[in-house]
Design an enzyme around this catalytic site. Sequence first.
Site, PDB file in Angstrom:
ATOM      1  N   CYS A 165      35.182  38.015  45.426  1.00  0.00           N
ATOM      2  CA  CYS A 165      36.520  37.540  45.789  1.00  0.00           C
ATOM      3  C   CYS A 165      37.535  38.655  45.981  1.00  0.00           C
ATOM      4  CB  CYS A 165      37.010  36.545  44.735  1.00  0.00           C
ATOM      5  SG  CYS A 165      35.924  35.117  44.582  1.00  0.00           S
ATOM      6  N   HIS A 305      46.067  36.749  41.783  1.00  0.00           N
ATOM      7  CA  HIS A 305      44.759  36.193  42.130  1.00  0.00           C
ATOM      8  C   HIS A 305      44.757  34.706  41.771  1.00  0.00           C
ATOM      9  CE1 HIS A 305      40.624  36.425  43.303  1.00  0.00           C
ATOM     10  NE2 HIS A 305      40.183  35.997  42.133  1.00  0.00           N
ATOM     11  N   GLU A 316      44.822  37.325  33.830  1.00  0.00           N
ATOM     12  CA  GLU A 316      45.728  37.960  34.784  1.00  0.00           C
ATOM     13  C   GLU A 316      47.141  38.057  34.232  1.00  0.00           C
ATOM     14  OE1 GLU A 316      46.563  38.162  39.556  1.00  0.00           O
ATOM     15  OE2 GLU A 316      45.696  36.336  38.744  1.00  0.00           O
ATOM     16  N   LYS A 338      47.016  30.034  46.134  1.00  0.00           N
ATOM     17  CA  LYS A 338      45.768  29.266  46.075  1.00  0.00           C
ATOM     18  C   LYS A 338      46.029  27.827  45.641  1.00  0.00           C
ATOM     19  CE  LYS A 338      42.565  33.093  45.077  1.00  0.00           C
ATOM     20  NZ  LYS A 338      43.495  34.234  45.036  1.00  0.00           N
ATOM     21  N   HIS A 343      40.801  28.499  47.142  1.00  0.00           N
ATOM     22  CA  HIS A 343      40.353  29.890  46.977  1.00  0.00           C
ATOM     23  C   HIS A 343      39.383  30.245  48.099  1.00  0.00           C
ATOM     24  CE1 HIS A 343      39.096  33.602  45.441  1.00  0.00           C
ATOM     25  NE2 HIS A 343      38.607  33.261  44.266  1.00  0.00           N
ATOM     26  N   PHE A 402      33.932  38.390  40.981  1.00  0.00           N
ATOM     27  CA  PHE A 402      32.736  38.393  40.139  1.00  0.00           C
ATOM     28  C   PHE A 402      32.067  39.765  40.231  1.00  0.00           C
ATOM     29  CE2 PHE A 402      31.682  33.544  40.294  1.00  0.00           C
ATOM     30  CZ  PHE A 402      32.738  33.304  39.435  1.00  0.00           C
TER      31      PHE A 402
END
Length: 414
Positions: A165, A305, A316, A338, A343, A402
Amino acid sequence: MRRVVVTGLGVISPVGNDIDTFWKNIVAGVNGIDLITKFDVTNFSVKIAGQVKDFDPTKYMDPKAARHSALFCQYAVAAAKQAAEDCGIDFKALSDEDRYRYGCTVSSGVGGIDVTENEVKRMVTNNTSRVSPFSIPEMISNMAAGTIGIEHGLRGPNFGVVSACASGLHAIGIAFRSIKYGEADVMFAGGTEAPICPVSVAGFAAMHALSTRNDDPKTASRPFDKDRNGFVMGEGGAVIVLEEYEHAKARGAKIYCELAGFGETCDAHHMTAPMPGGVAGAHAMKTAMKEAGVAPEQVDYINAHGTSTPMNDKTETALVKAALGEELARKVSISSTKSMTGHLLGGAGALETVVCALAIRDNVIPPTINYTTPDPECDLDYTPNQARQRTVKVALNNALGFGGHNACIALKAL
């Protein structure tokens, strides 16, 4: 060092397939998430996604080329065509020598995963070894960058990077460096993804990463809200044109902002879980600010994010505090778009870079919608539910993937 500016924007998204529509809907808090219509979800635990609507690839590419291009590649080509028109460069008029100064880094996290799924299904169903001769070029992730290069005659640096991502933001950061260090003068950069297919949805659902709020899709993506229960998958693509500042100024280009800093780190912690406290992500933010010559107190906006998963949003929040300091972290405006688009995986960082550039242009902070119940572990200003006017001279964009991949870019008003 050479300065790098943003001179073109293009987008295909769940809330609009052109910049004006996209931005109008983002500022208004319009939600693009709904029930999946791409395949039968009867037996799936997750039935919702942010799907692109009314997309016609033949508006952007030859019908024959479109037939032999995967959807993620079509989204990228479309966004790049928009960005090319927006920047005002006549790519057809470039000399052969100039073409080696123009390049493209456009990334995808999972590439043509839908193509792979369909070809395997065909082999198993028909008990055959025969697949389409286009299957390999359709499924490989670098083909988005390659096709954009073909479409515009770009002979300079051209490739895609894969960092889950964070892929789209890494692509932009690498393009920034290509220009800054003299390898190119103009770069297309961005990310694209078309992951809404059975194997992808099933895989993320098996990880318990996706929201199962199927009965109310519009409120399923709720970053930083206490009742969040997973991210909502989205699709689309975003491409920006980056240009060396003097090159842009010489041709009288419209300039959105300056891309002034890039930071990248790895958690080195876990395949999918973020590092507790977000120390490595904070280091990426600090690196981007340092390169941009930006002090923490100068940051006006952070596009987080902000996936709407329990672990990401808590982590975050901690990493923003670690990067800016607790007091300044409480003063900065943050949002996760998002909440409206879902996403886009490898396309997310690029789409949200477009948001940052437009936030700087219009001095507006887009909202985080569906924020209703504060979480004690997520206690910063997430611009809940309504856009807000604020002078935006410096914006940061975070992307976390990831594998522990962290990326951050710093954008500045000129």
